[in-house]
Design a protein around this motif. Structure first.
Motif, mmCIF file in Angstrom:
data_model
loop_
_atom_site.group_PDB
_atom_site.id
_atom_site.type_symbol
_atom_site.label_atom_id
_atom_site.label_comp_id
_atom_site.label_asym_id
_atom_site.label_seq_id
_atom_site.Cartn_x
_atom_site.Cartn_y
_atom_site.Cartn_z
ATOM 1 N N GLY A 208 0.823 -1.202 0.000
ATOM 2 C CA GLY A 208 0.000 0.000 0.000
ATOM 3 C C GLY A 208 0.859 1.255 0.000
ATOM 4 N N ASP A 209 1.940 1.246 0.772
ATOM 5 C CA ASP A 209 2.881 2.369 0.758
ATOM 6 C C ASP A 209 3.496 2.537 -0.627
ATOM 7 N N LEU A 210 3.772 1.421 -1.309
ATOM 8 C CA LEU A 210 4.371 1.504 -2.639
ATOM 9 C C LEU A 210 3.388 2.107 -3.639
ATOM 10 N N TYR A 211 2.103 1.778 -3.511
ATOM 11 C CA TYR A 211 1.100 2.383 -4.390
ATOM 12 C C TYR A 211 1.072 3.896 -4.171
ATOM 13 N N ALA A 212 1.040 4.324 -2.906
ATOM 14 C CA ALA A 212 1.029 5.750 -2.605
ATOM 15 C C ALA A 212 2.285 6.429 -3.135
ATOM 16 N N PHE A 213 3.412 5.748 -3.031
ATOM 17 C CA PHE A 213 4.660 6.276 -3.584
ATOM 18 C C PHE A 213 4.523 6.458 -5.094
ATOM 19 N N GLY A 214 3.841 5.527 -5.760
ATOM 20 C CA GLY A 214 3.613 5.640 -7.196
ATOM 21 C C GLY A 214 2.765 6.853 -7.546
ATOM 22 N N VAL A 215 1.746 7.136 -6.726
ATOM 23 C CA VAL A 215 0.920 8.320 -6.953
ATOM 24 C C VAL A 215 1.778 9.576 -6.802
ATOM 25 N N LEU A 216 2.591 9.614 -5.749
ATOM 26 C CA LEU A 216 3.487 10.755 -5.516
ATOM 27 C C LEU A 216 4.423 10.955 -6.703
ATOM 28 N N LEU A 217 5.023 9.891 -7.188
ATOM 29 C CA LEU A 217 5.962 9.982 -8.302
ATOM 30 C C LEU A 217 5.237 10.447 -9.566
ATOM 31 N N PHE A 218 4.048 9.926 -9.798
ATOM 32 C CA PHE A 218 3.234 10.326 -10.952
ATOM 33 C C PHE A 218 2.964 11.828 -10.905
ATOM 34 N N GLN A 219 2.608 12.332 -9.721
ATOM 35 C CA GLN A 219 2.329 13.759 -9.559
ATOM 36 C C GLN A 219 3.554 14.618 -9.834
ATOM 37 N N LEU A 220 4.688 14.223 -9.282
ATOM 38 C CA LEU A 220 5.902 15.025 -9.449
ATOM 39 C C LEU A 220 6.350 15.081 -10.905
ATOM 40 N N LEU A 221 5.977 14.074 -11.683
ATOM 41 C CA LEU A 221 6.398 14.016 -13.083
ATOM 42 C C LEU A 221 5.383 14.633 -14.048
ATOM 43 N N THR A 222 4.106 14.694 -13.641
ATOM 44 C CA THR A 222 3.064 15.146 -14.577
ATOM 45 C C THR A 222 2.294 16.370 -14.111
ATOM 46 N N GLY A 223 2.315 16.670 -12.813
ATOM 47 C CA GLY A 223 1.532 17.776 -12.301
ATOM 48 C C GLY A 223 0.062 17.471 -12.160
ATOM 49 N N ARG A 224 -0.288 16.188 -12.152
ATOM 50 C CA ARG A 224 -1.677 15.777 -11.945
ATOM 51 C C ARG A 224 -1.692 14.430 -11.235
ATOM 52 N N LEU A 225 -2.871 14.057 -10.752
ATOM 53 C CA LEU A 225 -3.044 12.766 -10.102
ATOM 54 C C LEU A 225 -3.437 11.709 -11.126
ATOM 55 N N PRO A 226 -3.124 10.444 -10.866
ATOM 56 C CA PRO A 226 -3.542 9.401 -11.814
ATOM 57 C C PRO A 226 -5.053 9.239 -11.891
ATOM 58 N N HIS A 227 -5.767 9.563 -10.794
ATOM 59 C CA HIS A 227 -7.227 9.516 -10.783
ATOM 60 C C HIS A 227 -7.723 10.797 -10.129
ATOM 61 N N GLU A 228 -8.669 11.479 -10.775
ATOM 62 C CA GLU A 228 -9.184 12.741 -10.264
ATOM 63 C C GLU A 228 -10.693 12.799 -10.437
ATOM 64 N N SER A 229 -11.373 13.316 -9.429
ATOM 65 C CA SER A 229 -12.822 13.494 -9.508
ATOM 66 C C SER A 229 -13.264 14.393 -8.368
#
Length: 304
Positions: A208-229
């Motif tokens: 679960g921590d690794l998934y959250a780390f993936g979201v953090l990394l995605f944000q730092l690279l794209t400026g958005r979240l992988p899922h948004e609503s």
């Protein structure tokens, strides 16, 4: 979080009259964590300044739930005190003061990574790689000590560019890996960073921590979240059922190995994510080496 200000008091409330919590003189509010408010505080004898987190009362919780929340907070603060790592915030002391649980931590400067998750303020990729490799190593250390963070997100990572410190903070809802989950009236974690299995009520663990780390990394690279609503229900549906966007579609300039790593971290199945945080750190180091980025290490850093 900005560098903590020196606490100031109105003339009618001199610092000496400020409330004491656990022997520390409480000062200005400097932040709000997932389950508590954080103040700067001073040890009256030595003058040492620290950050004090106070467990926030839950208005609709029963007395038993509040008592259990205090017990958990203090037990987990004690667990966090065992994490002696340069990139993890140091917990100095904890206790219960007239029914209010508190935790004293080192006072950190700098700002949190939330600032760098907006498209106009993204950090250069070499800096992101160095930061996240160190963060992955810090997570690996915590996991090796049996501690799962459960709220990894940019707001819980402080970076001080002048000193070179990268610090994982807010272990207020961390728990021993495999510990039994209990209801306390507190939302454990931030939904947008929580893995599908956690949102479904499963036990929070290392993956679960690794998934959250993936979201953090995605944000730092794209400026958005992988899922948004704007709807929590729709967000939960997306996290549970829709794959995260392919990083290559948003950032075709990034290395394929980095896009593959992010996709693995955000996989719906815990079993298909990387085996542990050290494997993530190693993968980030390999990407950095291919880009000829200097190795991640403690010390001054540049934003590029």
């Amino acid at each position: 979080m900005q560098s903590p200000p020196v606490p100031t008091f109105p003339e009618s409330v001199p610092p000496a009259a400020a409330p004491l919590v656990g022997g520390y003189r409480l000062g200005a509010l400097i932040g709000r964590g997932s389950i508590g408010d954080v103040h700067v505080a001073t040890e009256p004898v030595t003058g040492q300044q620290v950050a004090i987190k106070l467990l926030r009362p839950v208005s609709d919780a029963s007395d038993d739930e509040r008592s259990l929340a205090r017990q958990r907070f203090l037990a987990e603060a004690e667990t966090a005190r065992l994490l002696n790592h340069p990139d993890i915030v140091r917990v100095l002391a904890a206790g219960d003061d007239h029914g209010r649980a508190w935790m004293a931590m080192e006072l950190l400067g700098g700002c949190d990574l939330e600032r760098y998750t907006r498209p106009a303020r993204l950090l250069p990729e070499p800096v992101v790689l160095r930061l996240t490799e160190r963060l992955a190593c810090a997570l690996a250390f915590a996991h090796s000590r049996g501690v799962v963070h459960r709220d990894v997100k940019p707001a819980n990572v402080l970076v001080d560019w002048s000193s070179g410190r990268v610090t994982l903070t807010d272990f207020g809802i961390a728990r021993a890996a495999g510990a039994e989950s209990t209801r306390t009236g507190i939302v454990l974690g931030t939904p947008v960073y929580m893995a599908p299995e956690q949102l479904a009520g499963g036990l929070a663990d290392v993956r679960g921590d690794l998934y959250a780390f993936g979201v953090l990394l995605f944000q730092l690279l794209t400026g958005r979240l992988p899922h948004e609503s704007h709807s929590l229900g729709d967000l939960l549906r997306q996290v549970a059922n829709e794959p995260a966007p392919d990083l290559r579609q948003l950032r075709p300039d990034l290395p394929a190995a980095l896009a593959d790593l992010v996709a693995q971290l955000l996989d719906k199945s815990p079993a298909r994510r990387p085996r542990d945080a050290q494997a993530v750190a190693d993968a980030l180091a390999q990407v950095a080496a291919a880009l000829r980025v200097p190795p991640a290490q403690s010390g001054p850093m540049s934003r590029g």
